[in-house]
Write a protein that holds these residues in place. Sequence first.
Motif, mmCIF file in Angstrom:
data_model
loop_
_atom_site.group_PDB
_atom_site.id
_atom_site.type_symbol
_atom_site.label_atom_id
_atom_site.label_comp_id
_atom_site.label_asym_id
_atom_site.label_seq_id
_atom_site.Cartn_x
_atom_site.Cartn_y
_atom_site.Cartn_z
ATOM 1 N N SER A 1 0.838 -1.204 0.000
ATOM 2 C CA SER A 1 0.000 0.000 0.000
ATOM 3 C C SER A 1 0.873 1.255 0.000
ATOM 4 C CB SER A 1 -0.921 0.011 1.227
ATOM 5 O OG SER A 1 -0.156 0.013 2.417
ATOM 6 N N THR A 2 0.255 2.342 -0.359
ATOM 7 C CA THR A 2 0.923 3.645 -0.283
ATOM 8 C C THR A 2 0.317 4.387 0.901
ATOM 9 O OG1 THR A 2 -0.763 4.684 -1.637
ATOM 10 C CG2 THR A 2 1.127 3.700 -2.797
ATOM 11 N N GLU A 3 0.851 5.557 1.178
ATOM 12 C CA GLU A 3 0.291 6.333 2.291
ATOM 13 C C GLU A 3 -1.209 6.585 2.065
ATOM 14 O OE1 GLU A 3 1.477 10.406 4.533
ATOM 15 O OE2 GLU A 3 3.033 9.399 3.351
ATOM 16 N N ARG A 4 -1.568 6.775 0.798
ATOM 17 C CA ARG A 4 -2.961 7.077 0.465
ATOM 18 C C ARG A 4 -3.868 5.856 0.661
ATOM 19 N NH1 ARG A 4 -5.955 6.735 -3.894
ATOM 20 N NH2 ARG A 4 -4.258 5.836 -5.113
ATOM 21 N N THR A 5 -3.344 4.673 0.373
ATOM 22 C CA THR A 5 -4.208 3.468 0.424
ATOM 23 C C THR A 5 -3.996 2.642 1.704
ATOM 24 O OG1 THR A 5 -2.565 2.144 -0.779
ATOM 25 C CG2 THR A 5 -4.246 3.262 -2.097
ATOM 26 N N ARG A 6 -3.133 3.167 2.610
ATOM 27 C CA ARG A 6 -2.762 2.358 3.783
ATOM 28 C C ARG A 6 -3.954 2.012 4.671
ATOM 29 N NH1 ARG A 6 2.659 3.631 4.886
ATOM 30 N NH2 ARG A 6 2.672 2.348 3.026
ATOM 31 N N ASP A 7 -4.812 2.992 4.928
ATOM 32 C CA ASP A 7 -5.951 2.716 5.824
ATOM 33 C C ASP A 7 -6.823 1.593 5.268
ATOM 34 O OD1 ASP A 7 -5.064 4.581 7.532
ATOM 35 O OD2 ASP A 7 -6.569 6.116 7.041
ATOM 36 N N ALA A 8 -7.058 1.642 3.960
ATOM 37 C CA ALA A 8 -7.885 0.590 3.340
ATOM 38 C C ALA A 8 -7.175 -0.755 3.435
ATOM 39 C CB ALA A 8 -8.171 0.947 1.889
ATOM 40 N N ALA A 9 -5.849 -0.744 3.243
ATOM 41 C CA ALA A 9 -5.101 -2.008 3.311
ATOM 42 C C ALA A 9 -5.172 -2.580 4.732
ATOM 43 C CB ALA A 9 -3.650 -1.775 2.901
ATOM 44 N N LEU A 10 -5.108 -1.715 5.730
ATOM 45 C CA LEU A 10 -5.181 -2.196 7.118
ATOM 46 C C LEU A 10 -6.591 -2.696 7.450
ATOM 47 C CD1 LEU A 10 -2.909 0.455 8.885
ATOM 48 C CD2 LEU A 10 -2.431 -1.989 8.566
ATOM 49 N N ARG A 11 -7.576 -2.042 6.860
ATOM 50 C CA ARG A 11 -8.951 -2.540 7.068
ATOM 51 C C ARG A 11 -9.109 -3.920 6.436
ATOM 52 N NH1 ARG A 11 -10.516 2.745 6.293
ATOM 53 N NH2 ARG A 11 -10.987 2.421 4.090
ATOM 54 N N ASP A 12 -8.514 -4.097 5.252
ATOM 55 C CA ASP A 12 -8.553 -5.414 4.594
ATOM 56 C C ASP A 12 -7.861 -6.462 5.460
ATOM 57 O OD1 ASP A 12 -9.937 -4.556 2.468
ATOM 58 O OD2 ASP A 12 -8.235 -4.512 1.055
ATOM 59 N N TYR A 13 -6.733 -6.057 6.038
ATOM 60 C CA TYR A 13 -5.993 -6.988 6.922
ATOM 61 C C TYR A 13 -6.906 -7.458 8.049
ATOM 62 C CZ TYR A 13 -3.236 -8.098 11.060
ATOM 63 O OH TYR A 13 -2.776 -8.689 12.215
ATOM 64 N N GLN A 14 -7.570 -6.505 8.686
ATOM 65 C CA GLN A 14 -8.448 -6.877 9.806
ATOM 66 C C GLN A 14 -9.599 -7.759 9.326
ATOM 67 O OE1 GLN A 14 -9.434 -4.124 12.888
ATOM 68 N NE2 GLN A 14 -11.567 -4.753 12.956
ATOM 69 N N HIS A 15 -10.148 -7.396 8.179
ATOM 70 C CA HIS A 15 -11.274 -8.164 7.645
ATOM 71 C C HIS A 15 -10.845 -9.621 7.390
ATOM 72 C CE1 HIS A 15 -14.919 -9.043 5.459
ATOM 73 N NE2 HIS A 15 -14.177 -9.538 4.483
ATOM 74 N N THR A 16 -9.668 -9.786 6.776
ATOM 75 C CA THR A 16 -9.188 -11.148 6.489
ATOM 76 C C THR A 16 -8.917 -11.898 7.785
ATOM 77 O OG1 THR A 16 -8.173 -10.328 4.470
ATOM 78 C CG2 THR A 16 -7.425 -12.480 5.246
ATOM 79 N N ARG A 17 -8.233 -11.229 8.723
ATOM 80 C CA ARG A 17 -7.959 -11.875 10.010
ATOM 81 C C ARG A 17 -9.254 -12.341 10.669
ATOM 82 N NH1 ARG A 17 -6.952 -8.484 15.393
ATOM 83 N NH2 ARG A 17 -9.145 -8.148 14.899
ATOM 84 N N ASP A 18 -10.248 -11.470 10.708
ATOM 85 C CA ASP A 18 -11.500 -11.811 11.383
ATOM 86 C C ASP A 18 -12.237 -12.937 10.647
ATOM 87 O OD1 ASP A 18 -10.784 -9.843 13.092
ATOM 88 O OD2 ASP A 18 -12.339 -8.419 12.501
#
Length: 159
Positions: free
Chosen positions: A90-107
């Motif tokens: 991810s880039t600084e611009r897309t980081r929040d979305a990437a972290l949300r995806d991480y949480q979604h996958t983990r959950d």
Amino acid sequence: MPTARFDALRGDLEGAYRALLAEAAPDLDPGPGPLRVRGFPGVPGHVRRASGPGWALVGDAGYFKDPLTAHGITDALRDAELLARALLGSTERTRDAALRDYQHTRDRLSADLAALTERIASYRWDLAELRELLPALSAAMRPEVEALRALDHPTDRAA
Ligand SMILES: Cc1cc2nc3c(=O)[nH]c(=O)nc-3n(C[C@H](O)[C@H](O)[C@H](O)COP(=O)(O)OP(=O)(O)OC[C@H]3O[C@@H](n4cnc5c(N)ncnc54)[C@H](O)[C@@H]3O)c2cc1C
């Protein structure tokens, strides 16, 4: 053993261990003492938010389940890999979305496993129910196995 029983026995861990072994597997001989026995009374499982401004959680810090089902190491390594990929991809611009995806996958990969682990670790089952819970636990691991396999074979992920 259930936590309440552990609490009653924790004053003499070695004696408790020997008594439980004799009860569960009378043919096994732990040998002469003293044994180095460490006790873990268990704690309720939990899932935390996976990231926030400047921080992210992996492994037990973010998602803890009773070790009875012996799967925490896989999940800790899984989270570390998923988080690293989310950050690196991810880039600084897309980081929040990437972290949300991480949480979604983990959950998504953790929810069934966590629920079944809580059920098994509660010891509030009889053997007939346990015979159903263990294959269900095995089935709940399958999506994670597939997701981990897909990390090395990205083309499978689209399938
Ligand atoms: C009795 C027991 C049996 C288990 N059996 C199994 C099993 O058979 N199979 C399995 O897969 N899993 C098992 N687990 C679960 C497994 O150990 C954990 O899920 C796994 O270790 C979690 O890894 P982690 O890296 O997230 O956390 P940890 O392994 O707990 O690592 C976190 C590390 O951070 C350190 N730390 C904490 N706070 C700080 C701080 N402020 N600054 C610096 N360092 C800090 C800690 O000391 C620790 O070394 C068992 C757990 C227990 C308790």
